[in-house]
Design a protein around this motif. Sequence first.
Motif, PDB file in Angstrom:
ATOM      1  N   ALA A 140       0.856  -1.187   0.000  1.00 26.82           N
ATOM      2  CA  ALA A 140       0.000   0.000   0.000  1.00 26.82           C
ATOM      3  C   ALA A 140       0.893   1.239   0.000  1.00 26.82           C
ATOM      4  N   PHE A 141       0.986   1.879  -1.146  1.00 23.73           N
ATOM      5  CA  PHE A 141       1.820   3.074  -1.272  1.00 23.73           C
ATOM      6  C   PHE A 141       1.029   4.286  -0.808  1.00 23.73           C
ATOM      7  N   ARG A 142       1.425   4.855   0.334  1.00 20.28           N
ATOM      8  CA  ARG A 142       0.741   6.020   0.907  1.00 20.28           C
ATOM      9  C   ARG A 142       1.273   7.290   0.241  1.00 20.28           C
ATOM     10  N   THR A 143       1.075   7.367  -1.059  1.00 19.98           N
ATOM     11  CA  THR A 143       1.581   8.486  -1.850  1.00 19.98           C
ATOM     12  C   THR A 143       0.470   8.959  -2.776  1.00 19.98           C
ATOM     13  N   PRO A 144      -0.459   9.783  -2.273  1.00 13.46           N
ATOM     14  CA  PRO A 144      -1.588  10.224  -3.098  1.00 13.46           C
ATOM     15  C   PRO A 144      -1.169  10.900  -4.401  1.00 13.46           C
TER      16      PRO A 144
END
Length: 158
Positions: A140-144
Motif C-alpha cells: 500500500a503506497f501512501r503516496t496520493p
Amino acid sequence: TVASVNSSLQRARATVDKRLPEHSQQANARSLGNRHVRRLVERFSDAFERGDVDTILSMLAEDATFAMPPFAGWCRGRQAIAASWLMPSLPAADLRYIQSSANAQPALAAYRWNDRKSGYLPIALDVLSLRGEAIADVVAFRTPGLFEHFGLPSSLPS
C-alpha cells in the motif's frame, strides 16, 4: 575473448533463471483471465469496505505479506496481518476503492472521506501480487500524488 563473453552470459542467464519466480505476475494473470482477476480484486475491496476481516484473510495466501511504505514495519502471514492495525475493525463507510493496475499487477486506489472537501480524497495505492487465486502480497503506497500518474481521479464525489 568471445569464449569469455559467452561464459559470462551463460553464468548470468543461470543466475537470472535461479532468481526469477516460477510464474510471473503477468503469466498468473493470463492464466486466470482479466475478468476473473477483476472479480477477485472487487471481492477484496468490497470486503475492506464492509470490514469483513474473515473474507479478507481467506483471500490471502498463508504466507502473504502486507507492507505500507514509507512505514518500516510490515506483516507476513495471515495471523500477523489479522492482528495488525491494517485490518478494519468495522465497516469502513469512509473508504472507497477504484480498481486500477500498476506494473501489470492489479491495484486498488483507496480514497477516504474528507468532511472539509465533502468528497473522498486519495490516501493509498494498494498493489496486489497474486499466486494463483490467492493474494500473496499487498503493498500500500501512501503516496496520493501517484494517482494522477495512473489516470485516477483526484477525488470522488459523495
